[in-house]
Structure formats: structure tokens, C-alpha cells
Design a protein around this motif. Structure first.
Motif, PDB file in Angstrom:
ATOM      1  N   VAL A 291      20.429  48.845  27.020  1.00  0.00           N
ATOM      2  CA  VAL A 291      21.101  48.154  26.077  1.00  0.00           C
ATOM      3  C   VAL A 291      22.524  47.939  26.515  1.00  0.00           C
ATOM      4  CG1 VAL A 291      22.122  47.853  23.595  1.00  0.00           C
ATOM      5  CG2 VAL A 291      19.634  48.771  24.101  1.00  0.00           C
ATOM      6  N   ALA A 292      23.272  48.839  27.234  1.00  0.00           N
ATOM      7  CA  ALA A 292      24.635  48.553  27.890  1.00  0.00           C
ATOM      8  C   ALA A 292      24.566  47.528  28.699  1.00  0.00           C
ATOM      9  CB  ALA A 292      25.095  50.145  28.230  1.00  0.00           C
ATOM     10  N   GLU A 293      23.592  47.363  29.475  1.00  0.00           N
ATOM     11  CA  GLU A 293      23.532  46.369  30.326  1.00  0.00           C
ATOM     12  C   GLU A 293      23.430  45.099  29.805  1.00  0.00           C
ATOM     13  OE1 GLU A 293      21.612  45.286  34.704  1.00  0.00           O
ATOM     14  OE2 GLU A 293      20.818  47.059  33.681  1.00  0.00           O
ATOM     15  N   LEU A 294      22.704  45.108  28.771  1.00  0.00           N
ATOM     16  CA  LEU A 294      22.410  43.653  28.037  1.00  0.00           C
ATOM     17  C   LEU A 294      23.497  43.500  27.683  1.00  0.00           C
ATOM     18  CD1 LEU A 294      20.701  41.744  26.468  1.00  0.00           C
ATOM     19  CD2 LEU A 294      20.321  43.602  24.792  1.00  0.00           C
ATOM     20  N   LEU A 295      24.247  44.267  26.709  1.00  0.00           N
ATOM     21  CA  LEU A 295      25.558  43.783  26.170  1.00  0.00           C
ATOM     22  C   LEU A 295      26.723  43.412  27.280  1.00  0.00           C
ATOM     23  CD1 LEU A 295      25.708  46.787  23.480  1.00  0.00           C
ATOM     24  CD2 LEU A 295      25.106  44.288  23.094  1.00  0.00           C
TER      25      LEU A 295
ATOM     26  N   ALA B 255      28.131  39.720  27.180  1.00  0.00           N
ATOM     27  CA  ALA B 255      29.651  39.504  26.973  1.00  0.00           C
ATOM     28  C   ALA B 255      30.353  38.652  28.192  1.00  0.00           C
ATOM     29  CB  ALA B 255      30.032  40.683  27.083  1.00  0.00           C
ATOM     30  N   ALA B 256      29.407  38.587  29.352  1.00  0.00           N
ATOM     31  CA  ALA B 256      29.769  37.899  30.648  1.00  0.00           C
ATOM     32  C   ALA B 256      29.368  36.463  30.559  1.00  0.00           C
ATOM     33  CB  ALA B 256      29.206  38.607  31.853  1.00  0.00           C
ATOM     34  N   GLY B 257      28.439  36.238  29.467  1.00  0.00           N
ATOM     35  CA  GLY B 257      27.754  34.841  29.429  1.00  0.00           C
ATOM     36  C   GLY B 257      26.857  34.414  30.320  1.00  0.00           C
ATOM     37  N   LEU B 258      26.317  35.537  30.676  1.00  0.00           N
ATOM     38  CA  LEU B 258      24.965  35.170  31.898  1.00  0.00           C
ATOM     39  C   LEU B 258      24.045  34.443  31.372  1.00  0.00           C
ATOM     40  CD1 LEU B 258      24.856  38.715  33.470  1.00  0.00           C
ATOM     41  CD2 LEU B 258      26.085  36.537  34.109  1.00  0.00           C
TER      42      LEU B 258
ATOM     43  N   ALA C  64      25.403  38.763  18.790  1.00  0.00           N
ATOM     44  CA  ALA C  64      25.785  37.633  17.812  1.00  0.00           C
ATOM     45  C   ALA C  64      27.070  37.162  18.201  1.00  0.00           C
ATOM     46  CB  ALA C  64      25.607  38.025  16.343  1.00  0.00           C
ATOM     47  N   ALA C  65      27.967  38.096  18.258  1.00  0.00           N
ATOM     48  CA  ALA C  65      29.590  37.816  18.493  1.00  0.00           C
ATOM     49  C   ALA C  65      29.772  37.348  19.579  1.00  0.00           C
ATOM     50  CB  ALA C  65      30.178  39.044  18.261  1.00  0.00           C
ATOM     51  N   SER C  66      28.856  37.672  20.686  1.00  0.00           N
ATOM     52  CA  SER C  66      29.070  37.045  21.929  1.00  0.00           C
ATOM     53  C   SER C  66      28.307  35.740  22.122  1.00  0.00           C
ATOM     54  CB  SER C  66      28.427  37.992  23.105  1.00  0.00           C
ATOM     55  OG  SER C  66      26.915  37.830  23.150  1.00  0.00           O
ATOM     56  N   GLY C  67      27.760  35.273  21.157  1.00  0.00           N
ATOM     57  CA  GLY C  67      27.045  33.887  21.190  1.00  0.00           C
ATOM     58  C   GLY C  67      25.757  34.148  21.680  1.00  0.00           C
ATOM     59  N   THR C  68      24.992  35.233  21.735  1.00  0.00           N
ATOM     60  CA  THR C  68      23.898  35.308  22.459  1.00  0.00           C
ATOM     61  C   THR C  68      22.571  35.093  21.478  1.00  0.00           C
ATOM     62  OG1 THR C  68      24.770  36.601  24.249  1.00  0.00           O
ATOM     63  CG2 THR C  68      22.411  36.687  23.927  1.00  0.00           C
TER      64      THR C  68
ATOM     65  N   ALA D 216      18.043  30.086  30.668  1.00  0.00           N
ATOM     66  CA  ALA D 216      18.198  31.357  31.303  1.00  0.00           C
ATOM     67  C   ALA D 216      18.095  32.364  30.274  1.00  0.00           C
ATOM     68  CB  ALA D 216      19.705  31.446  31.816  1.00  0.00           C
ATOM     69  N   VAL D 217      17.378  33.532  30.294  1.00  0.00           N
ATOM     70  CA  VAL D 217      17.546  34.793  29.239  1.00  0.00           C
ATOM     71  C   VAL D 217      17.886  36.081  29.814  1.00  0.00           C
ATOM     72  CG1 VAL D 217      15.726  33.525  27.837  1.00  0.00           C
ATOM     73  CG2 VAL D 217      15.029  35.046  29.591  1.00  0.00           C
ATOM     74  N   LEU D 218      18.284  36.854  29.210  1.00  0.00           N
ATOM     75  CA  LEU D 218      18.510  38.433  29.466  1.00  0.00           C
ATOM     76  C   LEU D 218      17.380  39.132  29.068  1.00  0.00           C
ATOM     77  CD1 LEU D 218      22.211  38.607  28.383  1.00  0.00           C
ATOM     78  CD2 LEU D 218      21.576  38.393  30.671  1.00  0.00           C
ATOM     79  N   LEU D 219      16.575  39.718  29.704  1.00  0.00           N
ATOM     80  CA  LEU D 219      15.456  40.608  29.333  1.00  0.00           C
ATOM     81  C   LEU D 219      16.112  42.158  29.163  1.00  0.00           C
ATOM     82  CD1 LEU D 219      12.528  39.271  31.462  1.00  0.00           C
ATOM     83  CD2 LEU D 219      13.286  38.465  29.221  1.00  0.00           C
ATOM     84  N   ALA D 220      15.582  42.576  28.088  1.00  0.00           N
ATOM     85  CA  ALA D 220      15.838  44.070  27.631  1.00  0.00           C
ATOM     86  C   ALA D 220      14.546  44.726  27.118  1.00  0.00           C
ATOM     87  CB  ALA D 220      17.166  44.374  26.996  1.00  0.00           C
TER      88      ALA D 220
END
Length: 140
Positions: free
Chosen positions: A37-41, A45-48, A69-73, A3-7
């Protein structure tokens, strides 16, 4: 499937690239297509998703990359020559140069780069635990 987030902001050919990434067999699943970027962050943070694919856009800076990076993404960048250079200048280690006429090759290079970044951190599609350290990849 990872799974990936796209921005992708206003990346040229963004619609076709999203379709190629979402296609069966791409190796990636689009968890969320972020409008900024706000939605990406927030998604990170939600671990999606364990990884994000980003293009140059307002708000994408060193601080945003540090928050990811801090969120582990794990993060992989994509852009034309100028965009790829800007992403690398921000400190992003994994950057794919978007092929102008070959969206499928760009999608394949992104899937490979995401896999490499996650594997470099001992992650096989789960949460990444550190900042990516993959080498830049260009589509074939």
C-alpha cells in the motif's frame, strides 16, 4: 488505454490477472505493479495513473482509500467473495468479484469498472478528481 496502478497483494490468481490486464486489447495499461500500500500511495501521489485496482491486503484501510481519493486516484477493488465484501465494507463503491476460473472475464470486468468510475467523474483517462461512485460489477 487507461493507465492503472495495481496493488493486488496475495490475490489468488494474481499473476494470471496481471497478465490479462497487461494483454493487448484489455483497455488498461499497467503503470506500476505495487508491492504494498505504501508504494501504491506513492505512485498515486506522483500521478502515475488516474486509477488503481486494489485487493485486500495489510495497510489497505479507510485512511489509505482517503489518501487515494485526495490524490485524485479513482479506485476499483477486486477480490473473491470475502475480499469483495471487505472492500465494500471499507467504503469502496466499485468492486469486482474475481472469477475463479475466468481471468479474462475478471480483467474485462475490471477494465469496464475503471472506465465507469473515471467517466462518472468526467475523466477519460486523465486524473480523476473525486472518490469513485460506480456500482459493483461482477464478471460475466
Amino acid at each position: 488505454m487507461t493507465a492503472v496502478l495495481l496493488a493486488l497483494g496475495e490475490l489468488p490468481g494474481e499473476r494470471d490477472l496481471v497478465a490479462a490486464l497487461a494483454a493487448r486489447g484489455s483497455g488498461l495499461v499497467v503503470a506500476r505493479r505495487c508491492v504494498d500500500v505504501a508504494e501504491l500511495l506513492a505512485g498515486a501521489a506522483a500521478g502515475l495513473a488516474p486509477a488503481a485496482v486494489v485487493a485486500v491486503q495489510p495497510g489497505l484501510d479507510r485512511d489509505a482509500l482517503a489518501q487515494l481519493a485526495a490524490s485524485g486516484t479513482a479506485v476499483v477493488g477486486v477480490g473473491d467473495d470475502a475480499g469483495a465484501a471487505r472492500l465494500a465494507a471499507l467504503g469502496l463503491a466499485a468492486v469486482v468479484r474475481a472469477g475463479r476460473d475466468d481471468t479474462a472475464a475478471t480483467a474485462a470486468a475490471l477494465a469496464s469498472a475503471v472506465g465507469e468510475v473515471l467517466l462518472a467523474h468526467g475523466d477519460h483517462g486523465g486524473r480523476a478528481t473525486a472518490r469513485p461512485a460506480a456500482r459493483p460489477v461482477a464478471p460475466s
